[in-house]
Design a protein around this motif. Structure first.
Motif, PDB file in Angstrom:
ATOM      1  N   VAL A 247       0.837  -1.201   0.000  1.00  0.00           N
ATOM      2  CA  VAL A 247       0.000   0.000   0.000  1.00  0.00           C
ATOM      3  C   VAL A 247       0.873   1.251   0.000  1.00  0.00           C
ATOM      4  O   VAL A 247       0.666   2.185  -0.781  1.00  0.00           O
ATOM      5  N   VAL A 248       1.904   1.242   0.854  1.00  0.00           N
ATOM      6  CA  VAL A 248       2.781   2.412   0.944  1.00  0.00           C
ATOM      7  C   VAL A 248       3.454   2.664  -0.404  1.00  0.00           C
ATOM      8  O   VAL A 248       3.481   3.795  -0.903  1.00  0.00           O
ATOM      9  N   PHE A 249       3.943   1.596  -1.033  1.00  0.00           N
ATOM     10  CA  PHE A 249       4.632   1.767  -2.309  1.00  0.00           C
ATOM     11  C   PHE A 249       3.727   2.394  -3.361  1.00  0.00           C
ATOM     12  O   PHE A 249       4.078   3.380  -4.001  1.00  0.00           O
ATOM     13  N   PHE A 250       2.537   1.826  -3.518  1.00  0.00           N
ATOM     14  CA  PHE A 250       1.664   2.323  -4.590  1.00  0.00           C
ATOM     15  C   PHE A 250       1.117   3.706  -4.280  1.00  0.00           C
ATOM     16  O   PHE A 250       0.825   4.475  -5.180  1.00  0.00           O
ATOM     17  N   LEU A 251       1.005   4.004  -3.002  1.00  0.00           N
ATOM     18  CA  LEU A 251       0.567   5.341  -2.620  1.00  0.00           C
ATOM     19  C   LEU A 251       1.590   6.369  -3.075  1.00  0.00           C
ATOM     20  O   LEU A 251       1.256   7.384  -3.698  1.00  0.00           O
ATOM     21  N   PHE A 252       2.847   6.070  -2.791  1.00  0.00           N
ATOM     22  CA  PHE A 252       3.887   7.023  -3.194  1.00  0.00           C
ATOM     23  C   PHE A 252       4.070   7.016  -4.707  1.00  0.00           C
ATOM     24  O   PHE A 252       4.429   8.019  -5.301  1.00  0.00           O
TER      25      PHE A 252
ATOM     26  N   MET B 275      -1.737  12.503   5.325  1.00  0.00           N
ATOM     27  CA  MET B 275      -0.776  13.506   4.878  1.00  0.00           C
ATOM     28  C   MET B 275      -0.175  13.105   3.532  1.00  0.00           C
ATOM     29  O   MET B 275       0.124  13.952   2.698  1.00  0.00           O
ATOM     30  N   VAL B 276       0.026  11.807   3.327  1.00  0.00           N
ATOM     31  CA  VAL B 276       0.537  11.330   2.042  1.00  0.00           C
ATOM     32  C   VAL B 276      -0.565  11.399   1.001  1.00  0.00           C
ATOM     33  O   VAL B 276      -0.379  11.887  -0.115  1.00  0.00           O
ATOM     34  N   LEU B 277      -1.729  10.953   1.391  1.00  0.00           N
ATOM     35  CA  LEU B 277      -2.857  10.853   0.477  1.00  0.00           C
ATOM     36  C   LEU B 277      -3.187  12.199  -0.137  1.00  0.00           C
ATOM     37  O   LEU B 277      -3.606  12.306  -1.285  1.00  0.00           O
ATOM     38  N   ARG B 278      -2.945  13.242   0.625  1.00  0.00           N
ATOM     39  CA  ARG B 278      -3.306  14.582   0.201  1.00  0.00           C
ATOM     40  C   ARG B 278      -2.536  14.991  -1.064  1.00  0.00           C
ATOM     41  O   ARG B 278      -3.036  15.776  -1.864  1.00  0.00           O
ATOM     42  N   SER B 279      -1.332  14.442  -1.303  1.00  0.00           N
ATOM     43  CA  SER B 279      -0.649  14.806  -2.545  1.00  0.00           C
ATOM     44  C   SER B 279      -1.219  14.040  -3.712  1.00  0.00           C
ATOM     45  O   SER B 279      -1.032  14.419  -4.864  1.00  0.00           O
ATOM     46  N   VAL B 280      -1.874  12.910  -3.457  1.00  0.00           N
ATOM     47  CA  VAL B 280      -2.470  12.148  -4.547  1.00  0.00           C
ATOM     48  C   VAL B 280      -3.797  12.768  -4.949  1.00  0.00           C
ATOM     49  O   VAL B 280      -4.078  12.952  -6.132  1.00  0.00           O
ATOM     50  N   LEU B 281      -4.626  13.093  -3.975  1.00  0.00           N
ATOM     51  CA  LEU B 281      -5.855  13.793  -4.330  1.00  0.00           C
ATOM     52  C   LEU B 281      -6.126  14.865  -3.284  1.00  0.00           C
ATOM     53  O   LEU B 281      -5.941  14.619  -2.090  1.00  0.00           O
TER      54      LEU B 281
END
Lengths: 321, 383, 317
Positions: free
Chosen positions: B22-27, C163-169
């Motif tokens: 999940v972490v990989f594909f998220l980044f 916080m990470v997700l926010r850069s994706v959407l």
């Protein structure tokens, strides 16, 4: 001299809706080594009486009057500190739910030793051998004392709890529905064992049950309770042969018998009264087939109708079964 | 027992693998992928660009990169940090993790030491005004907006009273010519704390047999004071004392903030847990046995009520990184949380991923420890 | 009641009986809730926030000039060059660094806090209840899959992840509510509600319903879900707290695409560098921080009050 004399004990539970008259003017006496039974429907106040003897009532309970004379001292007036010395040392108890009366995180033997060391100045080793003795007495293998409660079966737990009640050789043991949760065969064996031990050590015993048949097996005298009152008290044979209070009669005939003639099992009409506002006069009158105006107006007193046979009724019945 | 641990380890491995994925594909899904910054840079000549692409593994398909990444993680290679180039991510984590761990461990232990007896006490006194007051205060600490708490603490203790520093890890002026690196001093400090903790537990054990409570307590406290004194003496003798003290000084407010928040949770949980246990029949039995109130409360009720508290305590340790984000930022305490936040803000993705992966590992280990600890404390549970 | 004959019962329509029953249980529950003492306090605070929320548009359309008092676009020209201005008669809680009225922002933000908290909480308990009931009823593969999923979700630190997700959407209020709801719904809540549903499942009336020919969905819908509803409601309250808190933290760090909220207010102060000055500009962070804390506090209190109703073991007697 009587070991225990309860005189006019009255106790209320304070609730939001008002006082619940759980125990009202209860009087009885017990001799040393005697076994008596208290019978009644659930909610009639029999457990409240037991808890009052140990002064373990919930916070909202209040003893309004009466006295509990135990070996000449009034337990109602004792300080909490003095009362702690009476508990278990002089009066111990086998609780209704023996299954849950052992702490799951301590070894069973340790829980008994704890009680012994609280009251008797004995070493750990002496306490252990005492526990082992009592385990033998109730028919448990002393090796089991280092196990945890969840490793015991229901019957074993019950025996352990009884061993715990015997641990300090108290003068009186109260057994509140000691065998209700067990199957009939185990129940019978355990009751017999208790009775033998009691006779051997000359301890007084108070059985509490809703099941008059169980009580009859072990008690010498029986008190029948209804709505916070003792309505009838006599030796076991008299209660069975000549029950005088209409409630006792109804209670007796609610049990089927394999002996004697075929008969219809009597059913009491109505329900036990609401103790927030108990009925006027005799508390049994709304359900009593013999009720008269007198019963509605005035409460009867417990009176001796025969030698040692007390009844609280305006119209005691003379009927043999 | 071994079988259970083995089974759990397999489960943990699977869960961790999913987490990594999940972490990989998220980044991967992030726009403005950092690799493109190199690839699109017009000053890099085309030939070098192709070489770079191969070196960065960008010629592989996404799946190829993924497999590569997983392999790297499992061999302990978390890559290089952009910000701290050429340091490895793992190297940076090695430096920051102890700071977070100490901050949260000290705070958690303090919160437990205060919350456990207080929760036990108010449960015993339930329904009284004191119970309501302390419960409400506990809820307030538990739900307070962390930055607000930090700002208030800073305002009162640093700004108004001037007792503590407003933040940071150390006072730069003092450290112009340090005899030893701050990191090694900090590690020694952590070791001292761990030693003192062990010492306190041992002191408790050693004095357990003393019959009367008063001399027992006196002996315990005496031993603890002796331990603290010895540790202080050691630091003084080493000549590093002022430096260590400077770090402790800076740690004070963040520890206080985390302690207050965790304390509310611990206390409320203990209270509720106690209230459930108090209703059990074995508590009535214990009272009927003529045991003093305190013994019934502490030995019978609190011992059983402790179980959920231990679980929550252990699990909370797993969440130090995410929990640290706010506290560490407010007090400029350079731990894992602040590192993670910074990494995200300046798009140091390997660093951010490294922090996240570490969080995952911590949580998984905490879950395992919680299970094992539960089995030790509750004889009913046998694996 | 006792003197009614069966015939009289037959005449009373079913809905009337149900209504009467409902009235009685709600009266009992309310008195238990009231006895918890802290529940009503929470309810009172929530009421005050609702009042502020309702009052804002009224004030804007009557006494507050929108050009000055609009929470996002407003600007007070009278105080030009003196922003952020300390509290005064025209601005009871002062103005922020770009000249907007703090009180107006504070009241306006109650709306988004409620919207977010309630939406996220409803989504999470709907998901949690459905999955929990289904897992408990059917067991087997469905159960295993969702329970493993719950373990996995609980592994993620929500704030760090968002916080990470926010850069994706870009995270708008609605998206945040949906994501938070889904995450907590699939996570811990499912496990709690499933274990509750398991205790319901073994009750005799479930067996009775099955014997009477009730289909699986019928039993889940009519028997299991209504019986785990109280617990569901309880968790909803705790989730509102969690959602509001998460939103505040994220917007405090400037990670959300929300124009105005309590978290954004503190973020604005921080961006402009006023947080370092602590006491001097207290109105930039203290009211917003207090609002976040108070609302979280209030919902948590209500949750604990409900706990006393739902969980009989926590009652006083």
């Amino acid at each position: 001299m009587a070991l225990l004399t309860v005189q006019d004990l009255t106790m209320h539970y304070r609730t939001k809706l008002g006082g619940v008259h759980a125990v009202d003017g209860v009087s009885f006496a017990m001799a040393e080594g005697e076994a008596i039974g208290l019978v009644g429907e659930s909610g009639c106040g029999k457990t409240s009486v037991a808890m009052a003897l140990l002064r373990l009532l919930p916070d909202n309970a209040q003893i309004l009057g009466g006295e509990i004379l135990f070996e000449g001292r009034d337990l109602v007036k004792l300080s909490e500190h003095e009362m702690r010395k009476v508990r278990w040392r002089s009066i111990s108890m086998v609780f209704q739910a023996a299954m849950n009366s052992l702490n799951p995180v301590y070894r069973v033997g340790q829980q008994i030793i704890e009680a012994i060391q609280q009251h008797l100045s004995v070493s750990e080793r002496e306490a252990r051998s005492r526990v082992a003795e009592h385990y033998n007495l109730v028919g448990l293998d002393p090796k089991l004392m280092d196990r945890y409660p969840h490793e015991y079966s229901g019957g074993m737990k019950q025996r352990a709890v009884i061993a715990m009640a015997l641990a300090c050789s108290p003068k009186l043991i109260i057994a509140d529905e000691p065998t209700t949760a067990l199957d009939v065969i185990v129940q019978d064996r355990i009751l017999r064992r208790i009775n033998e031990v009691r006779a051997e050590f000359n301890m007084a015993m108070m059985y509490i049950s809703h099941d008059i048949a169980v009580i009859a097996e072990v008690a010498e005298r029986i008190g029948v309770m209804y709505a916070g009152w003792i309505v009838e008290m006599a030796d076991t044979v008299s209660v069975f042969k000549h029950p005088a209070h209409p409630y006792t009669i109804a209670l007796m005939s609610a049990f089927p018998s394999i002996k004697g003639d075929k008969r219809v099992l009597a059913q009491l009409p109505g329900e036990p009264p609401n103790l927030l506002a108990p009925p006027s006069g005799c508390r049994f009158h709304p359900r009593c087939p013999h009720a008269t105006a007198e019963c509605v107006d005035e409460a009867p007193r417990l009176e001796e109708i025969d030698k040692g046979h007390f009844v609280s009724c305006w119209h005691p019945q003379r009927r043999s079964q | 027992m071994l079988r259970f641990v083995g089974g759990r380890l397999v489960q943990i491995a699977i869960t961790f693998f999913l987490f990594l994925t999940v972490v990989f594909f998220l980044f991967q899904a992030m726009p403005g992928d950092y690799t493109k910054q190199f690839i699109m840079n017009p000053r890099i000549p085309p030939a070098a660009r192709e070489a770079l692409k191969v070196r960065l593994g960008l010629t592989d398909s996404v799946w190829g990169q993924y497999v590569n990444y997983v392999r790297n993680v499992f061999t302990g290679n978390l890559g290089l940090s952009f910000e701290h180039y050429p340091r490895e991510v793992w190297d940076v984590i090695k430096e920051r993790l102890p700071r977070t761990a100490i901050l949260f461990l000290v705070a958690s232990v303090m919160a437990f030491v205060w919350g456990f007896p207080l929760g036990r006490y108010i449960a015993w006194k339930r329904g009284q005004t004191l119970d309501y007051t302390i419960t409400v205060a506990g809820v307030l600490f538990y739900t307070i907006f962390t930055p607000l708490l930090a700002l208030m603490l800073l305002f009162v203790f640093a700004n108004q009273l001037g007792w503590f520093r407003t933040g940071g890890f150390l006072t730069p002026r003092l450290w112009l010519t340090p005899p030893s690196s701050p990191q090694s001093i900090f590690i020694w400090l952590a070791a001292t704390l761990a030693g003192l903790g062990t010492w306190a537990v041992l002191a408790r054990f050693a004095t357990r047999r003393i019959g009367h409570p008063r001399p027992r307590r006196l002996a315990q406290r005496g031993l603890v004071v002796v331990g603290v004194g010895l540790a202080g003496l050691g630091w003084w003798a080493s000549g590093l004392g002022p430096f260590a003290w400077d770090i402790v000084w800076h740690m004070f407010l963040p520890v206080l903030a985390v302690t207050l928040i965790a304390f509310g949770g611990d206390m409320l949980l203990m209270r509720d847990s106690m209230l459930e246990v108090i209703r059990e029949d074995y508590i009535t039995t214990a009272k009927a046995k003529g045991l003093p109130d305190k013994v019934v409360r502490d030995r019978h009720a609190a011992r059983t009520a402790l179980l959920p508290l231990v679980t929550s305590f252990t699990l909370s340790i797993g969440f130090v990184v995410s929990g640290g984000i706010v506290t560490e930022t407010m007090f400029s305490w350079k731990g894992m949380g602040l590192t993670y936040l910074n990494a995200l803000l300046i798009q140091d993705y390997p660093m951010a991923m490294g922090c996240l992966i570490f969080t995952g590992i911590l949580v998984l280990v905490a879950h395992l420890v919680a299970d094992l600890l539960y089995a030790v404390l509750d004889p009913r549970i046998v694996y | 009641m006792t003197d009614r004959t069966p015939a009289q019962y037959a005449i009373t329509p079913l809905w009337k009986m149900r209504l009467r029953l409902l009235a009685r249980t709600s009266r009992q529950n309310w008195s238990l809730f009231w006895e918890s003492r802290i529940g009503p306090v929470g309810l009172l605070i929530i009421g005050l926030f609702l009042l502020a929320m309702v009052a804002h548009p009224i004030l804007i359309s009557t006494v507050w000039e929108p050009r000055v008092y609009d929470p996002v676009m407003g600007f007070d020209r009278a105080l030009i060059g003196r922003h952020p201005a300390p509290p005064s008669w025209s601005h009871p809680l002062g103005t922020d660094p770009i000249g907007r009225d703090v009180l107006s922002q504070l009241m306006w933000s109650a709306r988004s806090a409620f919207a977010l908290g309630v939406t996220a909480a409803v989504i999470s308990v709907v998901i949690g209840t459905l999955i929990g009931a289904v897992c408990a009823y059917f067991g087997g593969v469905v159960d295993v899959v969702f329970m493993r999923l719950a373990d996995l979700v609980m592994l993620f630190p929500f704030i760090a992840l968002l916080m990470v997700l926010r850069s994706v959407l870009p995270l708008t209020l609605i998206r945040l509510a949906l994501i938070l709801g889904a995450l907590s719904g699939l996570g811990g809540i499912t496990i709690v509600l499933k274990s509750q549903a398991l205790t319901v499942k073994v009750k005799p009336y479930i067996e009775a319903a099955r014997v009477a020919g009730g289909g699986s969905w019928h039993i889940i819908r009519r028997h299991i879900i209504p019986n785990i509803m109280p617990l569901t409601f309880l968790y909803m309250m705790f989730n509102v707290t969690a959602a509001i808190f998460t939103e505040a933290v994220l917007s405090f760090f400037g990670f959300l695409d929300i124009r105005m909220s309590w978290g954004v207010m503190i973020n604005t102060a921080q961006q402009a560098g006023y947080l370092g000055a602590f006491g001097h500009y207290w109105w930039l962070w203290a009211p917003a921080g207090a609002a976040i804390t108070l609302l979280c506090f209030a919902f948590y209190l209500v949750g604990r009050g409900l706990d006393a109703v739902v969980n009989p073991r926590l009652r006083r007697r």
